[in-house]
Design an enzyme around this catalytic site. Structure first.
Site, PDB file in Angstrom:
ATOM      1  N   ASP A  91       0.869  -1.160   0.000  1.00  0.00           N
ATOM      2  CA  ASP A  91       0.000   0.000   0.000  1.00  0.00           C
ATOM      3  C   ASP A  91       0.917   1.224   0.000  1.00  0.00           C
ATOM      4  O   ASP A  91       2.109   1.114   0.272  1.00  0.00           O
ATOM      5  CB  ASP A  91      -0.831  -0.058   1.281  1.00  0.00           C
ATOM      6  CG  ASP A  91      -1.677   1.173   1.456  1.00  0.00           C
ATOM      7  OD1 ASP A  91      -2.203   1.638   0.443  1.00  0.00           O
ATOM      8  OD2 ASP A  91      -1.790   1.656   2.585  1.00  0.00           O
ATOM      9  N   ASP A 132      -1.605  -0.577   5.897  1.00  0.00           N
ATOM     10  CA  ASP A 132      -1.899  -0.111   7.249  1.00  0.00           C
ATOM     11  C   ASP A 132      -3.364   0.185   7.481  1.00  0.00           C
ATOM     12  O   ASP A 132      -3.807   0.233   8.605  1.00  0.00           O
ATOM     13  CB  ASP A 132      -1.090   1.149   7.549  1.00  0.00           C
ATOM     14  CG  ASP A 132      -1.591   2.320   6.738  1.00  0.00           C
ATOM     15  OD1 ASP A 132      -1.998   2.083   5.582  1.00  0.00           O
ATOM     16  OD2 ASP A 132      -1.587   3.447   7.244  1.00  0.00           O
ATOM     17  N   ASP A 169      -6.763  -2.051   3.190  1.00  0.00           N
ATOM     18  CA  ASP A 169      -5.780  -3.059   2.784  1.00  0.00           C
ATOM     19  C   ASP A 169      -6.122  -4.434   3.331  1.00  0.00           C
ATOM     20  O   ASP A 169      -5.410  -5.395   3.059  1.00  0.00           O
ATOM     21  CB  ASP A 169      -4.392  -2.661   3.298  1.00  0.00           C
ATOM     22  CG  ASP A 169      -4.001  -1.279   2.849  1.00  0.00           C
ATOM     23  OD1 ASP A 169      -4.255  -0.979   1.672  1.00  0.00           O
ATOM     24  OD2 ASP A 169      -3.475  -0.515   3.659  1.00  0.00           O
TER      25      ASP A 169
END
Lengths: 296, 1240
Positions: B427, B899, B903
């Site tokens: 990410d 995080d 995700d």
């Protein structure tokens, strides 16, 4: 290299020890069949009235120092069969109080309604050939005490346990035991109860406690009682001395020599190859990224 | 008194906001109430009467939550059931139960005890994990919240005590304890801000509003006699819907999701709210939503299953052989074995029914040879993995001091998988970047301000400095450490500093070494604008306007800071915070917001005192991702109406007035520069409005605002559109989305370790590319393959398209993308230059096509060929889909790191999910398998721990199979000598101890402590990591090698022993060896052989390993001694066997020595051969370390370190190399031209 240095001497020593042992082996199960029974050994051995006595002569090849151990060797006898191994009861053997515990002894647990002591197939099939030795017509005494493990005599076979109701069933197996002697004194039983690991095994019969000169002849009078004919098993009488490593068996020494030799050979090979094509230890050029310049 | 004062403070946001806060009044009439009949709408909540809900018909679950798998009562049955779902355990259970019947070759206790031990241990682990969950639950359950206790009194109570119907007061920055109906808030119109990060991962604040009727309930005392009834839907997992009616004052009002405050979301920017509890505990939406994370299994374990199947096959095979052998023996030979009394047998040994006996024997054999299947394997692996996880958790070098978060292995069964990762899917926001914005540069009136370099620029300059270093030896005589190029990130501080100084001295001389500004969100530095100097700039007026837009065009709320007298800004997004901080630093401090106005303290250099100005906010057209812009309409003190607008460049530029394009060209250029420097840009513009124009528009706008129905939003948007046009461009801002500490270095190292890194981000393409540059995932000279639907998209979005045409365009888009992909693949194939690198950049929309079945393989093929892949504008679902594509398409191990809650899908889908336990919520961490505090720890997690764990587990599993084969097969050989009767040569208790005690501890110590090379070396030689992904230590070659080794050992142990103890006396006392003696010796040999093998396998010894290996052998002798001393009833033939029979016999010891040596000879030869002539990397490094060559020959050491990386096309170092090549190329050209010149 180190291994070979240690192993080769051990191998030599073992081999020497084994070579020192003098061993006389006499196979008698066919020769002890009377001529009229040839081809019908089974009926001979099962006939209680037939004369089982048989005499053999042994020649001592080399001087044998006392003690000389007398063994009988059976062949093709599955003392390690699971049914056989389990067919005993240690409790019963140990103490008179447990005479009734015959679990695991089936089918030799009870006869005529009362428990058999010692019960089980092992005891039931106790070896019953007997040997009498004489040297120059003088009887050689065979000491049959002290042939079993001391712990077995002391702890496992009780001195207050007497054979009871033994070999009273319809089928008679092996030797009958003297009901007046406690089991701890019946060492042939104790030895027999230590089941062998292989179908070919020797068991200690007794000790001859005099030296035997080379080329002297020993005559053996034996009672050929034990039935090995039904399963084609051999019977052998073995006289053997021992060394520190035990009886006669060259294998350990040979194996040591082989392994040691192999190690030696390998070490030499490595040294040779190292001399021809040395690799410096920790040479970074052997790192994978150095060996294949194109990377991976 | 206080109450009144507070109410005056309250803001009515609904007057300001355009889109979110419109309260359609009509709906509140009775007619608007939902008709809630039938299934699924049975819930009735009596507000403020929690007692009613204690009795049956209305009794709802308490707010106590439990995420534990078991409770005290269900633990045993459930956990046992779980255990016996493993095939191997089930087999052992079956074997154990059969051991109670006479079929068994062993005593029951020898079957049951190991099983109980193993299962017990696994269950203890389960219990421990569950206990931890319980503690965590308890923490949540015992949080306190302010609750109405009656008579208008509020007091604190634990969360778990909350019942449906309670009125709670939640204060700022607290989590909601349950799903609440919002009654009122500290704002007068019942608005509150909610952060739903834990639910959906979105960081921006959401607005919730209460019903009009409950607004008066603004204070504690109002709840004294508050009564109301809520009828609503039953608990369900749908986060975005809610249907219910609220009966209050004999009127019924409809409720919708905007009045519902969900558990686990957080109250932000709002002093407090009152709410009624509707759903508690497991009824709440978030709990209903929680899905069990899929259980993941690591590759080794999967392969292990195959091996176990192989062993099972082997087991069945040899069982079959022995039972056939047994049947034959029983039928033909046993009748002759009178000593067995063949006529008096049961079915087990019936010569007349050999088939039946054979069948029974088959069962016996299956149990007997069960030692082939390592019973303790699973449990040992579990123990080892838990201990490994402990090491990971305790690693001080993965501890983040700022947040106090250590790395955490949340599931321990994936440790070894960490060593086999091939592709990392990352990410961006919060993972690579901090999600903290720094105002860095701006362009006003066509002039660019701001001298501080962004990290990207710094990196680029460093790189050039490095280049110089590298080239210097050729060109000049300056002595330079040649090694330093690759050492930018090394521990050697001087190098970095040197290059840094060089860069800063050479390239950006204006800034000093240290940035003196430590103001959050503001790193701007330019004397032309700072300290009021902007007044002297030629375009001072424009600059003034620029600053005002910064200070006015936002939705933040100021909060006075007690200590400094300054303000904290509660902004919806970090960008806004950065703008406000910037405005403040420039002298335009936003200090107060009231219902209608924004107050700004303006400080001019001319006048020393700040002047407080009031701007009346007339309208606020807030930001949405669709609009990509926000505007405010304000009336300044002079009565002038202004529309101030900020937004994405593409949007603003097309809305500029003809006369507003003065600076367009310059600004565009600056925007590109900023973009290249990795900055986020926004464009600022304004428009002056006439009174009449405004009021005309406003009335239309008001009409739109009060429209009811689904078309309202579209209408509002259209009206807003009308206003936001004919803008005049002022300038642009550039905000740096700061990279997290150590990210480029970490990516560099990971790339050198041969890992591929994909970035999946929700951000727009430009930002993503910028970050790609910042992280060295992209560099100049890399061929960027951009696949997008942009051109076709425009076509498709024309509204008048018919359905048919739409379908056709859909088809066209697909073909277009396919063509782009094929073209790109072709291009890569045709590329000759080995150094050429490609980057694939694809956006979410295109991705949705590319992920369709017919195209995804081509897409994957292309992506795999590219050095780096960046996917932008992807939805959480697409993240998961991409992850699955990579996982399934390449068949390699994938690791997803992220995080946020967006995700979660990706984290759960990947083979390994890593959550960043940073600032954003805990959702990602909860879903992850490992959590680390910062991205940079990933390097250590993978390269050190992953590498170790992989090797440890691989060796451990191999060794397990080795030792069990070595042991199990001896049983089989012995069978053949007992007429296949099922007798084992060993005492039952030996076998019982074999797996559980005598050989398990050394292998566990191997699994826990083994290190082929130290952690520093792992980090210095990232190429070592490739041993994992290439699976060098657990390929079939190695497994079969180990198995063959086991087979060899079993043969040696069995037959050598047998021949040595054949028939002669085995000691001077003349006794011959019985079964117990042979078995014990054989077993001793096995113990020695396998433990020595273990010692040979280990390369890292601490006292623990020594203790375990030699201790295990010692334990065996001690056991034998003690066992021999126990009652003969218990020990049987093993009674005093060591003391009396074996220990005095030299043959026992010499046989042990011989056989141990013989067993280990092949392995020893193998490793010496390998080490001497074909060493693996870690062998060489071990040697280098051992001979301290790294200390003596530092030059060699650094040289090797720099070489020790996988060829990669991304990362920082590669950038440098590309530059060097360029440089060399130029040099040679120069030389050649030179020579040509001299020649001519």
């Amino acid at each position: 290299m180190l291994i070979s240095v240690i192993f080769i001497p051990i191998g030599v020593a073992s081999l020497l020890a084994s070579r020192d042992v003098v061993e006389i082996v006499d196979r008698y199960e066919t020769d002890c069949i009377p001529a009229n029974y040839t081809g019908d050994e089974l009926s001979f051995i099962q006939d209680p009235s037939s004369n089982k006595t048989c005499s053999r002569t042994l020649t001592v090849p080399k001087h044998m120092k006392q003690p000389i151990y007398v063994y009988y060797q059976l062949d093709n006898f599955y003392q390690n069969h699971r049914r056989y191994v389990k067919s005993r009861n240690d409790k019963q053997l140990r103490s008179a109080d447990n005479a009734n515990s015959t679990s695991g002894c089936d089918p030799e647990d009870r006869a005529n309604g009362s428990p058999i002591v010692p019960c089980g197939l092992i005891a039931w099939s106790l070896f019953n050939d007997t040997y009498n030795f004489s040297l120059n017509n003088e009887a050689l005494t065979v000491n049959t005490s002290g042939i079993s493990w001391k712990s077995d005599r002391d702890k496992k076979f009780g001195d207050n346990v007497y054979p009871r109701n033994f070999q009273n069933g319809t089928l008679i197996g092996g030797k009958r035991l003297d009901p007046s002697r406690p089991l701890s004194e019946q060492e042939d039983l104790i030895v027999w109860m230590r089941t062998a690991a292989l179908p070919t095994f020797r068991k200690l019969y007794g000790k001859i406690e005099v030296d035997l000169e080379a080329n002297s002849t020993i005559s053996v009078t034996l009672e050929n009682n034990y039935n090995t004919y039904s399963f084609g098993g051999k019977k052998k009488l073995v006289l053997s001395t021992t060394r520190w490593l035990g009886g006669k068996n060259d294998f350990l020494g040979i194996a040591y020599l082989t392994v040691g030799g192999l190690c030696f050979f390998l070490a030499m090979a490595f040294i040779v190859v190292y001399l021809v094509k040395p690799r410096q230890l920790g040479d970074p050029s052997y790192l994978s990224w150095n060996r294949s310049p194109s990377g991976h | 008194m206080t109450r009144r004062a507070r109410i005056r403070e309250k803001l009515r946001w609904s007057n300001i906001y355009t889109f979110s806060c419109i309260r359609p009044n009509v709906l509140e009439s009775e007619g608007g109430a939902h008709s809630l009949q039938g299934e699924g709408f049975s819930r009735i909540v009596h507000c403020n009467q929690p007692r009613v809900h204690r009795k049956k018909p209305l009794k709802y679950p308490s707010n106590y939550i439990s995420t534990t798998k078991y409770n005290i009562i269900t633990f045993l049955p459930k956990a046992i059931f779980e255990q016996f779902r493993r095939v191997a355990n089930l087999y052992f259970l079956l074997a154990a139960s059969l051991s109670l019947t006479p079929i068994t070759p062993f005593t029951p206790v020898s079957m049951i005890a190991p099983l109980a031990f193993v299962v017990g241990l696994s269950m203890a682990k389960e219990a421990l994990e569950d206990w931890r969950r319980f503690i965590q639950d308890m923490k949540v359950n015992s949080r306190k919240v302010c609750i109405h206790k009656g008579d208008g009194m509020f007091g604190y109570k634990q969360w778990q005590k909350i019942r449906v119907g309670d009125v709670v007061k939640v204060e700022k920055d607290q989590f909601f304890p349950a799903d609440l109906l919002l009654l009122s808030s500290s704002y007068e119109d019942g608005i509150c801000y909610v952060e739903t990060m834990n639910l959906d991962g979105e960081t921006n604040l959401k607005i919730k509003r209460s019903l009009e009727v409950t607004l008066p309930l603004g204070d504690d005392e109002d709840f004294k006699d508050f009564r109301g009834t809520i009828k609503c839907e039953d608990p369900n997992p749908n986060l975005y819907t809610f249907v219910g009616n609220f009966e209050y004052d004999r009127q019924i009002f409809a409720l919708d999701p905007s009045q519902i405050l969900l558990r686990d979301s957080k109250l932000r920017n709002t002093g407090y709210v009152y709410g009624v509890v509707i759903f508690t505990g497991h009824d709440s939406k978030v709990m209903q939503n929680s899905t069990k994370s899929p259980s993941k299994r690591c590759r080794i374990e999967k392969k292990m299953d195959y091996i176990i199947y192989i062993l099972f096959t082997l087991l069945v095979l040899i069982s079959l052989i022995s039972s056939i052998g047994f049947a034959v023996k029983t039928k033909f030979q046993m009748p002759d074995w009178w000593y067995l009394q063949p006529k008096h047998t049961d079915d087990l040994y019936n010569p007349k029914r050999p088939a039946v006996s054979g069948f029974f024997h088959m069962v016996t054999a299956l149990i007997l040879y069960g030692y082939l299947i390592p019973i303790s394997l699973y449990v040992s692996i579990e123990v080892v993995k838990v201990l490994q996880a402990m090491f990971i958790n305790q690693d001080i070098q993965m501890y983040d001091e700022e947040t106090g978060n250590p790395a955490l292995a949340r599931t321990s069964n994936l440790n070894d998988e960490l060593g086999q990762v091939d592709t990392i899917l990352s990410d961006k926001t919060g993972t690579l970047t901090c999600n903290q914005m720094d105002f860095l540069k701006c362009s006003i009136a066509g002039v660019s301000y701001g001298v501080v370099s962004s990290e990207v620029e710094i990196a680029a300059v460093k790189l050039m400095a490095g280049d110089l270093n590298e080239q210097n030896p050729d060109i000049s005589n300056v002595p330079v450490q040649t090694s330093s190029t690759h050492d930018f990130w090394g521990n050697n501080g001087t190098n970095i500093e040197a290059s840094e100084i060089e860069l800063e001295a050479g390239i950006t001389p204006k800034i000093g070494k240290s940035r003196k500004h430590l103001i959050k969100g503001f790193s701007f530095e330019d004397d032309r604008l700072m300290d009021g100097n902007w007044c002297n700039e030629p375009n001072a007026k424009v600059i003034l306007l620029f600053f005002r837009i910064l200070a006015l065009c936002h939705t933040a709320i100021p909060e006075p800071k007690e200590e400094t007298g300054g303000f904290n800004y509660e902004a919806e997004s970090p960008d806004e915070g950065a703008f406000l901080a910037a405005a403040r630093e420039f002298g335009f401090e936003f200090c107060k917001r009231t219902q209608t106005s924004v107050f700004i303290r303006e400080r001019y250099p001319s006048s020393g005192h700040p002047i407080e100005r009031e701007f009346k906010v007339l309208n606020l057209l807030e930001f949405s991702s669709k609009r990509k812009r926000m505007s405010v309409i304000v009336r300044d003190e002079g009565g002038q109406i202004l529309l101030l607008c900020k937004g994405a460049d593409s949007i603003i530029f097309e809305r500029l007035a003809k006369n507003g394009r003065v600076y367009e060209e310059d600004t565009t250029r600056h925007l590109n520069e900023y973009g290249e420097a990795g900055l986020r840009t926004l464009v600022l513009a304004y428009r002056k409005l006439d009174e009449s124009e405004y009021s005309a528009w406003n009335s239309e706008f008001f009409k739109a605002k009060t429209t009811i129905g689904p078309e309202r939003d579209a209408l509002l948007e259209r009206v807003a559109d009308l206003m936001e046009k004919d803008l005049i461009l002022i300038g642009a801002t550039a905000v740096e989305d700061k990279l997290q500490k150590g990210v480029p270095q970490c990516i560099d190292k990971l790339a050198q370790a041969g890992l591929k890194i994909w970035v999946l981000t929700g951000d727009k393409m430009e930002t993503a590319i910028n970050i790609g540059f910042a992280c060295s995932l992209l560099r100049q000279g890399m061929k960027q393959i951009v696949i997008s639907t942009a051109n076709v998209d425009a076509l498709a979005s024309v509204p008048e398209k018919t359905l048919l045409l739409c379908l056709m365009t859909d088809q066209a888009v697909r073909e277009n993308i396919l063509m782009q992909i094929t073209n790109a693949s072709q291009m890569i194939k045709l590329e000759k230059d080995p150094h050429a690198a490609f980057a694939l950049i694809i956006d979410g929309k295109t991705l949705s096509y590319a992920l369709e079945d017919d195209m995804k393989l081509q897409f994957l093929g292309l992506a795999v060929d590219c050095a780096s892949v960046i996917c932008c504008r992807v939805s959480p679902r697409q993240k998961a889909l991409v992850t699955r594509l990579v996982k399934e398409g390449t068949g390699k191990t994938t690791l997803a790191i992220g995080d946020g809650a967006n995700d979660v899908g990706m984290i759960q889908e990947a083979d390994i999910g890593v959550g960043i336990s940073g600032v954003e919520g805990m959702q990602a961490v909860m879903a992850s398998d490992f959590s680390i505090a910062q991205f940079r720890f990933l390097e250590r997690l993978l390269v050190v721990h992953g590498h170790w764990c992989y090797k440890r587990i691989a060796q451990m599993v191999c060794y397990f199979f080795y030792k069990n084969i070595a042991f199990g097969l001896t049983l089989f050989y012995f069978e053949a000598f007992t007429g296949f009767s099922g007798q084992s040569v060993y005492d039952d208790r030996y076998m019982l101890l074999f797996n559980v005690i005598l050989t398990s501890l050394p292998v566990i110590s191997l699994g826990v402590f083994e290190q082929d090379v130290s952690s520093e070396v792992c980090l210095q030689f990232p190429a070592l990591y490739q041993q994992g992904p290439r699976n060098l230590f657990f390929d079939w070659y190695r497994i079969i090698g180990w198995m063959a080794n086991g087979l060899y050992a079993s043969l040696i142990i069995f037959f050598l022993n047998l021949i040595i103890f054949y028939d002669q006396a085995f000691r001077s006392g003349g006794q011959t060896a019985d079964m117990a003696a042979v078995g014990t010796t054989m077993f001793t040999c096995i113990i020695w052989a396998v433990n020595c093998q273990m010692a040979l396998t280990m390369s890292h010894f601490t006292w623990i390993q020594h203790l375990f290996v030699w201790g295990s052998i010692g334990t065996w002798y001690i056991f034998l001694l003690l066992y021999g001393m126990s009652s003969p009833i218990l020990s049987g033939n093993a009674f005093r066997i060591l003391v009396e029979a074996l220990a005095p016999a030299p043959i026992f010891w010499s046989a042990t020595l011989l056989i141990t040596a013989a067993c280990n000879l092949p392995y020893l030869t193998h490793i010496s051969f390998q080490r001497s002539f074909n060493p693996m990397d870690h062998h060489v490094i071990q040697e280098i370390k051992y001979y301290r060559k790294d200390v003596e020959d530092q030059r060699m050491w650094t040289r090797e370190r720099s070489k020790a990386r996988q060829e990669t096309k991304i990362g920082f170092t590669v950038r440098v190399e590309a530059k060097i090549r360029q440089f060399r190329g130029r040099l040679t050209k120069k030389y050649s031209t030179l020579s040509v010149q001299t020649g001519s």
